[in-house]
Write a protein that holds these residues in place. Structure first.
Motif, PDB file in Angstrom:
ATOM      1  N   PHE A 119      -9.890  -5.801   0.694  1.00 27.54           N
ATOM      2  CA  PHE A 119      -9.388  -7.068   0.135  1.00 27.54           C
ATOM      3  C   PHE A 119      -7.862  -7.079   0.041  1.00 27.54           C
ATOM      4  O   PHE A 119      -7.224  -8.119   0.243  1.00 27.54           O
ATOM      5  CB  PHE A 119      -9.966  -7.313  -1.261  1.00 27.54           C
ATOM      6  CG  PHE A 119     -11.158  -8.219  -1.255  1.00 27.54           C
ATOM      7  CD1 PHE A 119     -11.000  -9.591  -1.198  1.00 27.54           C
ATOM      8  CD2 PHE A 119     -12.448  -7.708  -1.287  1.00 27.54           C
ATOM      9  CE1 PHE A 119     -12.100 -10.441  -1.191  1.00 27.54           C
ATOM     10  CE2 PHE A 119     -13.553  -8.545  -1.264  1.00 27.54           C
ATOM     11  CZ  PHE A 119     -13.382  -9.912  -1.215  1.00 27.54           C
ATOM     12  N   LEU A 120      -7.279  -5.938  -0.270  1.00 31.19           N
ATOM     13  CA  LEU A 120      -5.814  -5.874  -0.368  1.00 31.19           C
ATOM     14  C   LEU A 120      -5.159  -5.947   1.003  1.00 31.19           C
ATOM     15  O   LEU A 120      -4.094  -6.529   1.160  1.00 31.19           O
ATOM     16  CB  LEU A 120      -5.371  -4.584  -1.069  1.00 31.19           C
ATOM     17  CG  LEU A 120      -5.836  -4.377  -2.510  1.00 31.19           C
ATOM     18  CD1 LEU A 120      -5.269  -3.080  -3.054  1.00 31.19           C
ATOM     19  CD2 LEU A 120      -5.427  -5.551  -3.385  1.00 31.19           C
ATOM     20  N   LEU A 121      -5.818  -5.326   1.983  1.00 31.46           N
ATOM     21  CA  LEU A 121      -5.165  -5.173   3.288  1.00 31.46           C
ATOM     22  C   LEU A 121      -5.527  -6.243   4.312  1.00 31.46           C
ATOM     23  O   LEU A 121      -4.641  -6.806   4.969  1.00 31.46           O
ATOM     24  CB  LEU A 121      -5.505  -3.798   3.881  1.00 31.46           C
ATOM     25  CG  LEU A 121      -4.969  -2.564   3.152  1.00 31.46           C
ATOM     26  CD1 LEU A 121      -5.568  -1.304   3.772  1.00 31.46           C
ATOM     27  CD2 LEU A 121      -3.449  -2.516   3.225  1.00 31.46           C
ATOM     28  N   GLU A 122      -6.818  -6.504   4.484  1.00 35.32           N
ATOM     29  CA  GLU A 122      -7.235  -7.242   5.671  1.00 35.32           C
ATOM     30  C   GLU A 122      -6.824  -8.707   5.741  1.00 35.32           C
ATOM     31  O   GLU A 122      -6.488  -9.171   6.826  1.00 35.32           O
ATOM     32  CB  GLU A 122      -8.735  -7.071   5.914  1.00 35.32           C
ATOM     33  CG  GLU A 122      -9.026  -5.766   6.653  1.00 35.32           C
ATOM     34  CD  GLU A 122     -10.361  -5.785   7.361  1.00 35.32           C
ATOM     35  OE1 GLU A 122     -11.382  -5.601   6.683  1.00 35.32           O
ATOM     36  OE2 GLU A 122     -10.388  -6.008   8.584  1.00 35.32           O
ATOM     37  N   PRO A 123      -6.835  -9.475   4.617  1.00 30.36           N
ATOM     38  CA  PRO A 123      -6.330 -10.852   4.754  1.00 30.36           C
ATOM     39  C   PRO A 123      -4.865 -10.865   5.214  1.00 30.36           C
ATOM     40  O   PRO A 123      -4.497 -11.649   6.106  1.00 30.36           O
ATOM     41  CB  PRO A 123      -6.501 -11.430   3.340  1.00 30.36           C
ATOM     42  CG  PRO A 123      -7.642 -10.642   2.758  1.00 30.36           C
ATOM     43  CD  PRO A 123      -7.429  -9.248   3.286  1.00 30.36           C
ATOM     44  N   ALA A 124      -4.063  -9.959   4.673  1.00 26.47           N
ATOM     45  CA  ALA A 124      -2.656  -9.884   5.087  1.00 26.47           C
ATOM     46  C   ALA A 124      -2.530  -9.436   6.542  1.00 26.47           C
ATOM     47  O   ALA A 124      -1.675  -9.928   7.285  1.00 26.47           O
ATOM     48  CB  ALA A 124      -1.888  -8.933   4.168  1.00 26.47           C
ATOM     49  N   ARG A 151       3.212  -0.958   1.504  1.00 25.76           N
ATOM     50  CA  ARG A 151       3.341  -0.684   0.067  1.00 25.76           C
ATOM     51  C   ARG A 151       3.309  -1.992  -0.729  1.00 25.76           C
ATOM     52  O   ARG A 151       2.756  -2.033  -1.832  1.00 25.76           O
ATOM     53  CB  ARG A 151       4.619   0.108  -0.227  1.00 25.76           C
ATOM     54  CG  ARG A 151       4.513   1.575   0.177  1.00 25.76           C
ATOM     55  CD  ARG A 151       5.715   2.392  -0.248  1.00 25.76           C
ATOM     56  NE  ARG A 151       5.861   2.466  -1.703  1.00 25.76           N
ATOM     57  CZ  ARG A 151       6.878   3.059  -2.317  1.00 25.76           C
ATOM     58  NH1 ARG A 151       7.852   3.629  -1.605  1.00 25.76           N
ATOM     59  NH2 ARG A 151       6.943   3.092  -3.638  1.00 25.76           N
ATOM     60  N   PHE A 152       3.892  -3.063  -0.171  1.00 22.76           N
ATOM     61  CA  PHE A 152       3.834  -4.374  -0.833  1.00 22.76           C
ATOM     62  C   PHE A 152       2.395  -4.859  -0.985  1.00 22.76           C
ATOM     63  O   PHE A 152       2.043  -5.495  -1.970  1.00 22.76           O
ATOM     64  CB  PHE A 152       4.630  -5.421  -0.037  1.00 22.76           C
ATOM     65  CG  PHE A 152       6.018  -5.635  -0.564  1.00 22.76           C
ATOM     66  CD1 PHE A 152       6.243  -6.475  -1.643  1.00 22.76           C
ATOM     67  CD2 PHE A 152       7.094  -4.990   0.005  1.00 22.76           C
ATOM     68  CE1 PHE A 152       7.519  -6.667  -2.146  1.00 22.76           C
ATOM     69  CE2 PHE A 152       8.377  -5.169  -0.486  1.00 22.76           C
ATOM     70  CZ  PHE A 152       8.598  -6.009  -1.569  1.00 22.76           C
ATOM     71  N   LEU A 153       1.563  -4.569   0.013  1.00 22.46           N
ATOM     72  CA  LEU A 153       0.169  -4.998  -0.071  1.00 22.46           C
ATOM     73  C   LEU A 153      -0.610  -4.189  -1.103  1.00 22.46           C
ATOM     74  O   LEU A 153      -1.486  -4.713  -1.777  1.00 22.46           O
ATOM     75  CB  LEU A 153      -0.524  -4.861   1.299  1.00 22.46           C
ATOM     76  CG  LEU A 153       0.043  -5.693   2.449  1.00 22.46           C
ATOM     77  CD1 LEU A 153      -0.786  -5.468   3.707  1.00 22.46           C
ATOM     78  CD2 LEU A 153       0.072  -7.173   2.094  1.00 22.46           C
ATOM     79  N   LEU A 154      -0.276  -2.896  -1.191  1.00 27.19           N
ATOM     80  CA  LEU A 154      -1.104  -2.007  -2.006  1.00 27.19           C
ATOM     81  C   LEU A 154      -0.605  -1.784  -3.424  1.00 27.19           C
ATOM     82  O   LEU A 154      -1.357  -1.872  -4.389  1.00 27.19           O
ATOM     83  CB  LEU A 154      -1.234  -0.645  -1.314  1.00 27.19           C
ATOM     84  CG  LEU A 154      -1.976  -0.588   0.019  1.00 27.19           C
ATOM     85  CD1 LEU A 154      -1.845   0.807   0.624  1.00 27.19           C
ATOM     86  CD2 LEU A 154      -3.453  -0.918  -0.190  1.00 27.19           C
ATOM     87  N   GLU A 155       0.693  -1.465  -3.558  1.00 24.88           N
ATOM     88  CA  GLU A 155       1.136  -0.898  -4.834  1.00 24.88           C
ATOM     89  C   GLU A 155       1.132  -1.852  -6.029  1.00 24.88           C
ATOM     90  O   GLU A 155       0.812  -1.408  -7.135  1.00 24.88           O
ATOM     91  CB  GLU A 155       2.489  -0.202  -4.668  1.00 24.88           C
ATOM     92  CG  GLU A 155       2.308   1.200  -4.102  1.00 24.88           C
ATOM     93  CD  GLU A 155       3.490   2.097  -4.424  1.00 24.88           C
ATOM     94  OE1 GLU A 155       4.504   1.983  -3.717  1.00 24.88           O
ATOM     95  OE2 GLU A 155       3.405   2.856  -5.389  1.00 24.88           O
ATOM     96  N   PRO A 156       1.486  -3.147  -5.880  1.00 26.28           N
ATOM     97  CA  PRO A 156       1.364  -4.008  -7.063  1.00 26.28           C
ATOM     98  C   PRO A 156      -0.088  -4.064  -7.567  1.00 26.28           C
ATOM     99  O   PRO A 156      -0.334  -3.969  -8.775  1.00 26.28           O
ATOM    100  CB  PRO A 156       1.861  -5.373  -6.558  1.00 26.28           C
ATOM    101  CG  PRO A 156       2.807  -5.020  -5.445  1.00 26.28           C
ATOM    102  CD  PRO A 156       2.159  -3.836  -4.773  1.00 26.28           C
ATOM    103  N   ALA A 157      -1.037  -4.153  -6.634  1.00 20.28           N
ATOM    104  CA  ALA A 157      -2.453  -4.178  -7.037  1.00 20.28           C
ATOM    105  C   ALA A 157      -2.867  -2.846  -7.650  1.00 20.28           C
ATOM    106  O   ALA A 157      -3.646  -2.809  -8.613  1.00 20.28           O
ATOM    107  CB  ALA A 157      -3.328  -4.499  -5.827  1.00 20.28           C
ATOM    108  N   ILE A 158      -2.350  -1.746  -7.099  1.00 22.78           N
ATOM    109  CA  ILE A 158      -2.673  -0.425  -7.664  1.00 22.78           C
ATOM    110  C   ILE A 158      -2.138  -0.320  -9.093  1.00 22.78           C
ATOM    111  O   ILE A 158      -2.812   0.200  -9.987  1.00 22.78           O
ATOM    112  CB  ILE A 158      -2.096   0.705  -6.764  1.00 22.78           C
ATOM    113  CG1 ILE A 158      -2.881   0.773  -5.441  1.00 22.78           C
ATOM    114  CG2 ILE A 158      -2.137   2.044  -7.484  1.00 22.78           C
ATOM    115  CD1 ILE A 158      -2.305   1.760  -4.428  1.00 22.78           C
ATOM    116  N   ALA A 159      -0.925  -0.842  -9.318  1.00 26.47           N
ATOM    117  CA  ALA A 159      -0.347  -0.806 -10.666  1.00 26.47           C
ATOM    118  C   ALA A 159      -1.214  -1.604 -11.634  1.00 26.47           C
ATOM    119  O   ALA A 159      -1.447  -1.177 -12.777  1.00 26.47           O
ATOM    120  CB  ALA A 159       1.082  -1.350 -10.644  1.00 26.47           C
ATOM    121  N   ALA A 160      -1.726  -2.747 -11.166  1.00 24.92           N
ATOM    122  CA  ALA A 160      -2.606  -3.567 -12.015  1.00 24.92           C
ATOM    123  C   ALA A 160      -3.903  -2.823 -12.336  1.00 24.92           C
ATOM    124  O   ALA A 160      -4.358  -2.819 -13.482  1.00 24.92           O
ATOM    125  CB  ALA A 160      -2.909  -4.899 -11.324  1.00 24.92           C
TER     126      ALA A 160
END
Lengths: 229, 229
Positions: B105-110, A104-113
């Motif tokens: 881009f959100l997932l794979e580098p992490a 969720r840390f990887l996805l949700e801030p970017a989704i909010a943006a």
């Protein structure tokens, strides 16, 4: 011993793939009705009982919806099943909660943006009124799990990314686990950070929306880590 | 018109949920055999033909595997089906490719960073030898799609996050679309950035792994955006 799974590739399975091709080739949309049994069986050159069995398989995969006495329709979100990630079958729930949070840390801030950038007035109205509803439920100490899920779902839908709605089960399946773990400890923090997220999206401010979502997840992570210490 | 879906919640559906509970309550693991039909039907207090129908539903959701003449087993990755995201049913493939890339881009580098941090020697051997295989296929102009998928999957498995393997279909379904779009244009860039990723993970250098994966995705994005200009 565990090799060949070819036994499963039986006739109903094969027919169900033909039906999927039929849906795609004929550009049938969610909610569209399939031709009746006799016609479809004729077109696919198969027996009606085989067709019926294949349709049951497709219904269990949420590709079609069978309405007794009415007909068979393309499902509203074809192919998207309950628990598509099979989380039910992960037994270490403690690690699951932490690993879900990591994603969720990887996805949700970017989704909010993205949502702040692309959401339309319908999305914004929905996000803001769900924010109000969750707040009301929290203040009156009622269960806010379902509305909390709807709030995060509405934000995800505002992103307009085709893949993100398909990732919603990650958020949805984690919220009840989080609510259970964090209890009412985070009441004030949840109200405040939800409000910040909703306002930032309404103002189309991607930076603020991303920060607010990050802060929201941070409160959750701290609380969850404390629980598991 | 499109409301109630309760018609679907029929008996086989209900029984299949009871069987899921049975699997969970008895802590059956992937590959474990379920009790034979007569015993299980007795335990669940249902008829054998209802049981058989429910098992077919579970097989179509990849929760069990039915082996004719041998018995019914818990599937190897229970609940994880082909195309769990229903991408087959998204018709705008151009937007799908771009939106998939946005999520990668959100997932794979992490994920690459986690893999550099947590992968064990088995993971690293696998990642490095798949890197060699993809390179060899690219140099000899053979189709590298499958091995490319396995390379990215091996990196994801090295992260040790329980949720990430469940997200692999996002990567897997996007690679063939990317390979198709980017063709052999990115041959040198793919070889170089794959190698950088693999070496960084082997050295347990999370920063380098993250950067290299980012660079890899950047080349793909540039190429894809040019194609769609």
């Amino acid at each position: 011993m565990m090799n060949s799974e070819s036994d499963d590739r039986n006739l109903p399975q094969k027919i169900s793939e033909d039906i999927i091709s039929f849906i795609l080739d004929n550009h049938l949309k969610p909610g569209d009705r399939l031709p009746n049994e006799a016609i479809l069986a004729g077109q696919l050159d198969i027996g009606r009982s085989s067709l019926r069995e294949a349709m049951k398989l497709l219904a269990s995969r949420n590709i079609v919806t069978i309405r007794q006495g009415s007909g068979t329709y393309v499902a509203s979100s074809p192919g998207l099943i309950d628990d598509p990630f099979g989380f039910t079958f992960i037994s270490d729930k403690k690690k699951l909660v932490q690993d879900l949070l990591e994603i969720r840390f990887l996805l949700e801030p970017a989704i909010a943006a993205m949502s702040a950038t692309y959401s339309d007035s319908g999305d914004i109205n929905r996000i803001c009124s769900l924010c109000d509803e969750v707040e009301e439920l929290l203040k009156t100490k009622k269960d806010h799990t379902q509305k909390d899920i709807e709030f995060h779902t509405a934000i995800a839908m505002g992103s307009k990314n085709l893949v993100i709605p398909r990732l919603i089960p990650i958020i949805n399946s984690s919220i009840p686990l989080f609510v259970k773990t964090t209890g009412n400890v985070l009441k004030t923090e949840t109200i405040e950070t939800h409000r910040e997220i909703a306002c930032a999206i309404a103002e189309h401010n991607a930076v603020k929306a991303q920060d607010a979502m990050y802060t929201h997840l941070m409160y959750n992570r701290r609380c969850i880590n404390k629980t598991y210490e």
